[in-house]
Every structure is written in C-alpha cells, then in structure tokens.
Design an enzyme around this catalytic site. Sequence first.
Site, PDB file in Angstrom:
ATOM      1  N   GLY A 102     141.454  66.440  56.144  1.00 57.94           N
ATOM      2  CA  GLY A 102     142.354  67.580  56.228  1.00 57.94           C
ATOM      3  C   GLY A 102     141.652  68.873  56.590  1.00 57.94           C
ATOM      4  O   GLY A 102     142.292  69.907  56.687  1.00 57.94           O
ATOM      5  N   CYS A 103     140.336  68.811  56.779  1.00 62.36           N
ATOM      6  CA  CYS A 103     139.573  69.996  57.189  1.00 62.36           C
ATOM      7  C   CYS A 103     139.201  69.845  58.656  1.00 62.36           C
ATOM      8  O   CYS A 103     138.799  68.771  59.094  1.00 62.36           O
ATOM      9  CB  CYS A 103     138.292  70.126  56.378  1.00 62.36           C
ATOM     10  SG  CYS A 103     138.557  70.521  54.654  1.00 62.36           S
ATOM     11  N   ILE A 104     139.331  70.919  59.407  1.00 63.57           N
ATOM     12  CA  ILE A 104     138.880  70.881  60.793  1.00 63.57           C
ATOM     13  C   ILE A 104     137.362  70.822  60.822  1.00 63.57           C
ATOM     14  O   ILE A 104     136.772  70.079  61.598  1.00 63.57           O
ATOM     15  CB  ILE A 104     139.417  72.100  61.569  1.00 63.57           C
ATOM     16  CG1 ILE A 104     140.931  71.945  61.731  1.00 63.57           C
ATOM     17  CG2 ILE A 104     138.744  72.238  62.907  1.00 63.57           C
ATOM     18  CD1 ILE A 104     141.614  73.073  62.421  1.00 63.57           C
ATOM     19  N   SER A 105     136.711  71.589  59.964  1.00 62.33           N
ATOM     20  CA  SER A 105     135.257  71.513  59.822  1.00 62.33           C
ATOM     21  C   SER A 105     134.909  70.242  59.061  1.00 62.33           C
ATOM     22  O   SER A 105     135.742  69.682  58.341  1.00 62.33           O
ATOM     23  CB  SER A 105     134.723  72.708  59.037  1.00 62.33           C
ATOM     24  OG  SER A 105     134.954  73.894  59.723  1.00 62.33           O
TER      25      SER A 105
END
Length: 136
Positions: A50-53
């Site tokens: 759920g994190c782009i990073s």
Amino acid sequence: MSVSEKQAQLIEDLSFIEDRQERLAAVVDRARRRPVFSADLKTEANRVNGCISQVWVTGELGDGVLHFQFDADSPLVKGLVALLVDLYEGGTPADIVATEPVLFEQLGLSRDLTPTRQNGLTAVRAHIKAIAQRHT
C-alpha cells in the site's frame, strides 16, 4: 510509559518547532540517525503493502513489549515511518492495537503530505497493528 503518553510527549517535543516545514525536516533528520536495517530483513513478508515507496517493518516481542525495526527507500517516508515506530516502540501489543496515531494531524504534518503519502502511512499503521495483533 503507555503509547498514549508517548504520543503526547512526541507531540509536545515536536510542537516546540513552530514552522511546519522545519518540523517536517526535523522528522526526516531523526530517521537519519536510526540503526541500519539489515538487508536480509528486506523480504516480501516484511514489506508494507500500500506504499508507493518501498517500506519494510519488522516487530519482535520481548518482555511483553514490541520492538520494531524499519527501513524505507525515501528519506521523507523513512522519517514519517520513524515517527510511527517511535510512537509504538516498547508498547504492549494491546496498547499498540488500541492507540491510533493522531500526532500527524495534531502536528500539522498531514497538511503537507500528498494523498499517496497519507495512504502509505495508513498502510504502515495497519502493518504495525497486524504485528501487534499476532502477539495479543
């Protein structure tokens, strides 16, 4: 110290910095002094979905409290995750599950984050909560 008490202390400590941008810079700077996250812990099981990073968080129970390690590939994200980890570090699993982070909102940091970064923080919180729930 309970997680709620720790949250109040973090808010008090960081509120001393009046300018929101300087406050955010201080959060990022705190993360630079963190211990190195071992490369062998950068597994899919430890990765926060759920994190782009790229973000990894681990947690281990010791003496009834959880201890966390983390890393992120972005300095800003690493600083924000460090703030969450600092909040929950040393908390009991039940206390971690029960205490939602309000510090980003109360410190005015949420206003300076993109929706994708806010969603990423929500995903990190969910990951930390899941670790704590496994130990309750």
